[in-house]
Every structure is written in structure tokens, then in C-alpha cells.
Write an enzyme that holds these catalytic residues in place. Structure first.
Site, PDB file in Angstrom:
ATOM      1  N   MET A  33      22.509 -52.969 -69.207  1.00 48.73           N
ATOM      2  CA  MET A  33      21.030 -52.682 -69.766  1.00 48.73           C
ATOM      3  C   MET A  33      20.620 -53.587 -70.494  1.00 48.73           C
ATOM      4  O   MET A  33      19.318 -53.604 -70.275  1.00 48.73           O
ATOM      5  CB  MET A  33      21.568 -51.220 -70.335  1.00 48.73           C
ATOM      6  CG  MET A  33      19.666 -50.195 -70.558  1.00 48.73           C
ATOM      7  SD  MET A  33      20.073 -48.928 -71.299  1.00 48.73           S
ATOM      8  CE  MET A  33      21.025 -47.501 -70.050  1.00 48.73           C
TER       9      MET A  33
ATOM     10  N   TYR B  99      30.764 -55.265 -65.456  1.00 45.30           N
ATOM     11  CA  TYR B  99      30.559 -54.053 -65.580  1.00 45.30           C
ATOM     12  C   TYR B  99      31.546 -53.407 -63.612  1.00 45.30           C
ATOM     13  O   TYR B  99      31.124 -55.045 -63.437  1.00 45.30           O
ATOM     14  CB  TYR B  99      29.444 -53.316 -65.516  1.00 45.30           C
ATOM     15  CG  TYR B  99      28.889 -52.570 -66.140  1.00 45.30           C
ATOM     16  CD1 TYR B  99      30.229 -51.462 -67.316  1.00 45.30           C
ATOM     17  CD2 TYR B  99      27.710 -52.968 -67.132  1.00 45.30           C
ATOM     18  CE1 TYR B  99      29.292 -51.335 -68.432  1.00 45.30           C
ATOM     19  CE2 TYR B  99      27.163 -52.194 -68.187  1.00 45.30           C
ATOM     20  CZ  TYR B  99      28.599 -51.450 -69.106  1.00 45.30           C
ATOM     21  OH  TYR B  99      27.916 -50.914 -70.154  1.00 45.30           O
TER      22      TYR B  99
ATOM     23  N   ARG C  39      -1.656 -47.982 -43.055  1.00 49.57           N
ATOM     24  CA  ARG C  39      -1.525 -47.520 -45.033  1.00 49.57           C
ATOM     25  C   ARG C  39      -3.778 -46.617 -45.036  1.00 49.57           C
ATOM     26  O   ARG C  39      -3.337 -45.775 -44.270  1.00 49.57           O
ATOM     27  CB  ARG C  39      -1.571 -49.109 -45.393  1.00 49.57           C
ATOM     28  CG  ARG C  39      -0.049 -47.979 -46.639  1.00 49.57           C
ATOM     29  CD  ARG C  39      -0.448 -49.274 -47.605  1.00 49.57           C
ATOM     30  NE  ARG C  39      -1.253 -50.430 -47.939  1.00 49.57           N
ATOM     31  CZ  ARG C  39      -0.841 -51.535 -48.902  1.00 49.57           C
ATOM     32  NH1 ARG C  39       0.028 -51.745 -49.424  1.00 49.57           N
ATOM     33  NH2 ARG C  39      -2.155 -51.883 -49.383  1.00 49.57           N
TER      34      ARG C  39
ATOM     35  N   LYS D 139      -4.254 -55.115 -60.497  1.00 49.47           N
ATOM     36  CA  LYS D 139      -3.611 -54.007 -60.156  1.00 49.47           C
ATOM     37  C   LYS D 139      -2.376 -54.071 -60.876  1.00 49.47           C
ATOM     38  O   LYS D 139      -1.427 -54.883 -61.008  1.00 49.47           O
ATOM     39  CB  LYS D 139      -3.725 -53.178 -58.744  1.00 49.47           C
ATOM     40  CG  LYS D 139      -2.303 -54.654 -58.191  1.00 49.47           C
ATOM     41  CD  LYS D 139      -2.817 -54.016 -55.828  1.00 49.47           C
ATOM     42  CE  LYS D 139      -2.006 -54.993 -54.984  1.00 49.47           C
ATOM     43  NZ  LYS D 139      -2.276 -54.664 -54.211  1.00 49.47           N
TER      44      LYS D 139
END
Ligand SMILES: *Cc1c(COP(=O)(O)O)cnc(C)c1O
Length: 374
Positions: A310, A257, A136, A38
Site C-alpha cells: 500500500m 507480502y 460504444r 478528460k
């Protein structure tokens, strides 16, 4: 997007993937070994991974969604494909056309599937998924009588009965035993139907969890399945990025940052061209408060300095001394020397999340495969 090959490089070792599958197949020798692929095969690429696993001997595949099932069917016309999410409402026609077997998890799903079988006068194969303690997907164990009644009155038999472990990564957790007992009780109600219970960790925990089919995922892709043990699997994914600039920085200055990493000695920094937009999680940042991830530069592990941005990451390469790297050199961020799990630990997450997050701007290369995908 086509790449020039100049940026980040993601290498998937399909030979290691095949070896991992064979190693797990040996551990679960008394059971069939499926392959859970998956989420784009845990970020490695659904089709190339499936072809490599199939060449290694895998015949039973598990995907999460019908879309993944359709993509897999296109690559492997003969594979047995289970859809772990079950039957999406209104999708029975598609499942049958693509020969996808839903892991039927609710009475609604069952009714829709059986209605479709009746309409076509055919018992289309499907699995029954029981919830043994995770809350689930899955029937509850006390749904067994109604599930049996609905299916038996139409002469329908599932291909497989399955359940999923909540705490298999901690083999000592009591819940494993509770779920096992509950699953055994369910399985007894479906005599002669193959059963499947174990994910990677369950497979590694013991024979009693294997039943007739095991469903490893993360271990195939080199990730750690069981906590607190040496991971025996071969790494499959290597992530590298180029150094763009090497520079000096003075005591008292900060990096990145938020100025979250201050320098406590005159340092040398290397700026590399990769960031969170490439799926390299921002939580791998290294700040003054919390050590972050690491990277391998010239054979040595060095810390990430400051926040992952980023498109860029800064490494503190001071410890390399005069063995300074130069722009253009590739740095390992994941691979044989920096495991997915160490990096995930540094980020406060799990290897699964890190692997499935890897996307974006990589130049992806497959090595060691039976076939070279485009
Ligand atoms: C993802 C998944 C697996 C595989 O689990 P791993 O921990 O990656 O081995 C097996 N079964 C089900 C139902 C799953 O959702």
C-alpha cells in the site's frame, strides 16, 4: 491534503505538454488540433494542463463529463468545450449555461437537446457522434436519415460530426479502414459540417484520418499512441519517491507480502515510500514468476522486488555494487528514464491506466508552465 514535500513527488512538465501539442499540430497541419483532457487531463491536473495547452494555441477541448466541462470553463472562459460522454439526462440547462457542447450520441439526447433549443428559440451548438464500429457511444450510421430529419426540420446544424476509432493503436488493423469508409459515408450526409475522427494514434496514422479536427489525448501527455513504433513524444510526468531504508538480505529469504519474490543470491534492497495507495498499480509487482516494473536509482535501472504494498515498494539494488544509495535519495518510477509505457507493459496494462491512476499523497509540482497554479 497539504504535503510536507517529504513523500512521493509528481512533477508535471507543462513545457513538454505544450511542445507535444505543437508537434501534433504540425503533423495535422491541414486540420484543427483539439486537446482531449478528460480524467483530470490524464492524471496531470485539468486546470494547469488546460492553461498550458491554451497558451500553446489550443482552442478546442474535449472532456468526458459535464463536471470536467464546468471545471474547465472556470479556467478558460473562451475555450470551445465538447463533452464526449454526450448529454447527461436533464442536464441541457447546465450545458447551455456553461457553454458546453455535448457530443450527442442517441436519439434521446438529440430530442432533449432540440427541445431545449426550441424552448429558448436558439440553436445551441453541439456535435453529433456516430458509432462506426465500436459499439460504444454514438448513433448508428443508419440513424443518419432520422438524425438529419429531426434536426433539419428545426433548422439545427451540428458544429461537428465525429466518430472514434477502435483499433488506431494498430495501424495495420483492417477495422481502421472499415471505420474510415463508414465515417466517410456519414460525413457525406452532412455537407459543410466539420468532421473529427482521429485520436492520437489516428492522427499519427495518416492524413486520411484527420478530417477537419483531430482529438489527441495520450500523446499530449507523453504516452505511446501507436504500438510497435518509437514514441516520438516528450515525457510529461515524472514520479519519484524517497528511499527510506537500505538493507542486506540473504540467499533464500523472501521479500514482501505473499513471499512471492525469493532471493537467489545475497542481495541489497532499498525500500521506498510509495505504493498502490498512491496509484502505483499493484500489478507492477515483480515476483519469481513474473518480472515487474523497474526504477532508476543512481542512474541505473533496477527491478522491483516482490509485491507493491500500500505504502512501500522494495527495489533490488544489488547490481549497483558499491554505488549504494542512501536513505533520502529520490528514485525515479516514471519519467524520462522509465517510460509510462514500459512500466505499464510490466503491469500488463496501458499507459492510459497508469497515468489516470496517479493520485493520492503526492507532492505535485508543475514546471515549465505559462502560469504557476496554486
Ligand atoms: C479519449 C478519447 C480520445 C483521445 O484518445 P487518445 O487515444 O488518448 O488520443 C479521442 N476521442 C474520444 C471519443 C475519446 O474518448
Amino acid at each position: 491534503m497539504t504535503t510536507t514535500g517529504l513523500g512521493g513527488r509528481l512533477t508535471v512538465d507543462l513545457g513538454a505538454l505544450a511542445r507535444n501539442w505543437r508537434a501534433l499540430d504540425k503533423v495535422s497541419a491541414g486540420a484543427l488540433t483539439g486537446a482531449v483532457i478528460k480524467a483530470d487531463a490524464y492524471g496531470t491536473g485539468l486546470v494547469p494542463a488546460a492553461l498550458a495547452l491554451s497558451a500553446a494555441g489550443a482552442m478546442f477541448f474535449f472532456v468526458a463529463t459535464p463536471d470536467e466541462g464546468v471545471a474547465l470553463r472556470g479556467a478558460l472562459p473562451k475555450a470551445h468545450i465538447f463533452v464526449l460522454d454526450g448529454l447527461y439526462p436533464g442536464a441541457a440547462e447546465l450545458y447551455v449555461r456553461e457553454r458546453l457542447m455535448p457530443a450527442i450520441a442517441s436519439l434521446e439526447m438529440l430530442e432533449e437537446w432540440l427541445a431545449h433549443c426550441v424552448k429558448h428559440g436558439q440553436a445551441f451548438p453541439a456535435a453529433f457522434h456516430f458509432d462506426t464500429g465500436m459499439n460504444r457511444l454514438g448513433f448508428r450510421h443508419n440513424d443518419v436519415p432520422v438524425v438529419r430529419q429531426l434536426s433539419e426540420q428545426l433548422g439545427f446544424q451540428p458544429q461537428m460530426v465525429m466518430s472514434h476509432l477502435a483499433c488506431a493503436d494498430s495501424p495495420a488493423h483492417e477495422k481502421n479502414r472499415t471505420q474510415l469508409a463508414l465515417f466517410q459515408a456519414v460525413v457525406q450526409q452532412f455537407p459543410n459540417i466539420p468532421a473529427s475522427f482521429a485520436n492520437s494514434a489516428g492522427l499519427m496514422t495518416g492524413r486520411e484520418y484527420h478530417f477537419q479536427m483531430v482529438r489527441p489525448g495520450i500523446a499530449l501527455f507523453g504516452g505511446r499512441a501507436v504500438n510497435g513504433r518509437k514514441n516520438p513524444m516528450s515525457p510529461v510526468v515524472t514520479l519519484e519517491a524517497p528511499i527510506l531504508q537500505v538493507k542486506e538480505a540473504k540467499t533464500g529469504e523472501s521479500v514482501g507480502y505473499g513471499a512471492s519474490y525469493t532471493i537467489d543470491r545475497d542481495s541489497r534492497l532499498a525500500v521506498i515510500g510509495l505504493g498502490y495507495a498512491d496509484g502505483f498499480l499493484r500489478s507492477i509487482s515483480g515476483t519469481n514468476i513474473r518480472a515487474g516494473g523497474r526504477a532508476l536509482v543512481r542512474g541505473q535501472l533496477v527491478p522491483i522486488a516482490g509485491r507493491v504494498s500500500m505504502d512501500l515498494i522494495v527495489l533490488d539494488v544489488t547490481e549497483l555494487g558499491d554505488n549504494l544509495p542512501v536513505p533520502g535519495e529520490m528514485v525515479e518510477l516514471l519519467g524520462p528514464n522509465v517510460s509510462v509505457d514500459d512500466q505499464a507493459d510490466a503491469a500488463g496494462t496501458i499507459g492510459y491506466e497508469l497515468l489516470t491512476a496517479l493520485k493520492g499523497r503526492y507532492n505535485r509540482t508543475y514546471v515549465g508552465g505559462p502560469e504557476r497554479p496554486k
